[in-house]
Design a protein around this motif. Sequence first.
Motif, PDB file in Angstrom:
ATOM      1  N   ARG A  73       0.818  -1.214   0.000  1.00 15.93           N
ATOM      2  CA  ARG A  73       0.000   0.000   0.000  1.00 15.93           C
ATOM      3  C   ARG A  73       0.853   1.266   0.000  1.00 15.93           C
ATOM      4  NH1 ARG A  73      -5.455  -0.318   1.260  1.00 15.93           N
ATOM      5  NH2 ARG A  73      -6.243  -2.393   1.798  1.00 15.93           N
ATOM      6  N   THR A 148      -4.522  -9.946  -2.209  1.00 15.37           N
ATOM      7  CA  THR A 148      -4.167 -10.798  -1.073  1.00 15.37           C
ATOM      8  C   THR A 148      -5.441 -11.187  -0.325  1.00 15.37           C
ATOM      9  OG1 THR A 148      -3.928  -9.006   0.532  1.00 15.37           O
ATOM     10  CG2 THR A 148      -2.014  -9.515  -0.857  1.00 15.37           C
ATOM     11  N   ALA A 149      -5.287 -12.024   0.685  1.00 15.97           N
ATOM     12  CA  ALA A 149      -6.436 -12.468   1.468  1.00 15.97           C
ATOM     13  C   ALA A 149      -7.093 -11.313   2.223  1.00 15.97           C
ATOM     14  CB  ALA A 149      -6.015 -13.558   2.449  1.00 15.97           C
ATOM     15  N   SER A 150      -6.356 -10.233   2.442  1.00 17.50           N
ATOM     16  CA  SER A 150      -6.907  -9.091   3.172  1.00 17.50           C
ATOM     17  C   SER A 150      -7.277  -7.920   2.265  1.00 17.50           C
ATOM     18  CB  SER A 150      -5.902  -8.619   4.227  1.00 17.50           C
ATOM     19  OG  SER A 150      -4.695  -8.204   3.616  1.00 17.50           O
ATOM     20  N   SER A 151      -7.188  -8.099   0.964  1.00 16.82           N
ATOM     21  CA  SER A 151      -7.483  -7.006   0.036  1.00 16.82           C
ATOM     22  C   SER A 151      -8.963  -6.643   0.044  1.00 16.82           C
ATOM     23  CB  SER A 151      -7.078  -7.385  -1.393  1.00 16.82           C
ATOM     24  OG  SER A 151      -5.681  -7.499  -1.518  1.00 16.82           O
ATOM     25  N   ASP A 152      -9.221  -5.338  -0.050  1.00 18.13           N
ATOM     26  CA  ASP A 152     -10.586  -4.868  -0.254  1.00 18.13           C
ATOM     27  C   ASP A 152     -11.003  -5.158  -1.692  1.00 18.13           C
ATOM     28  OD1 ASP A 152     -10.207  -3.781   2.261  1.00 18.13           O
ATOM     29  OD2 ASP A 152      -9.976  -1.724   1.534  1.00 18.13           O
ATOM     30  N   VAL A 185     -15.059  -9.491   3.784  1.00 22.47           N
ATOM     31  CA  VAL A 185     -14.208  -8.620   2.987  1.00 22.47           C
ATOM     32  C   VAL A 185     -14.774  -7.211   3.078  1.00 22.47           C
ATOM     33  CG1 VAL A 185     -15.499  -8.868   0.836  1.00 22.47           C
ATOM     34  CG2 VAL A 185     -13.044  -8.395   0.739  1.00 22.47           C
ATOM     35  N   ARG A 186     -13.959  -6.223   2.819  1.00 25.59           N
ATOM     36  CA  ARG A 186     -14.439  -4.846   2.787  1.00 25.59           C
ATOM     37  C   ARG A 186     -14.681  -4.444   1.342  1.00 25.59           C
ATOM     38  NH1 ARG A 186     -12.418   0.426   2.354  1.00 25.59           N
ATOM     39  NH2 ARG A 186     -13.503   1.960   3.658  1.00 25.59           N
TER      40      ARG A 186
END
Length: 234
Positions: A73, A148-152, A185-186
């Motif tokens: 980021r 990634t697994a945490s991507s919005d 997820v966001r």
Amino acid sequence: MQVCAAPPFAIAHALSCDARWRPHDLLLLQRLPAFDGEPSWVREAFGRAPYAVVRRALAADGFVAIGMRGVGRSERYGTWAASADVVSAVSPEALAFSCTPLAGRNALPAFATLAALQDDATGPLSAFTWGPTGSAGFELATHVPTVTASSDLDLLIRTHDKPLARNLAIELLDYLQALAQRIAVRVDAQLDTPAGGVALAEWAAGKPRVLARHERGPQLIADPWGPASHGDDA
């Protein structure tokens, strides 16, 4: 953008945007000019995927404002490309239904959410032209693993010629938030309006004025579809 190159033209000449491309379009470039102060990661990122995203900024004739993205980021860079160096372009809405994730990556939350939206032909989003931006859009366009697994999941919803009533905005936001909660997820949705980019959540909140990100700069505006919002380059 956290870092931005100085424009390679006089500011007084930054009067318009090339109508061939819109903010959030992804451009395939044959060359990327280097400017003073360029971060060290930019050349490697361009070698890995020679793509850039069109950003909201006025430019002189023959130039386009672009953004480069690296691995994390913190690696974001606003710069400029020559219009003649653009090989091709792809819009978020084209990515929504013409591209699929790389093998084995469909289960990532951002892509799973995108697939659910694609499969829902009767949901409130189906009434609009829309598509993925951010990491999901970049990966779909370039085939370089970025999500990634945490991507919005970032979305652009075209409402330039179709004002979005507040009650419909609330319905659309509730729909996206319910889906996001189910998949964990966001989802961050932006409306493309004549006044510029407006966050769906902000418009649905019923605020007297909302922040619109326009090529001429951010502005607070009461009605993103009102007469005052229609500029020559909007």
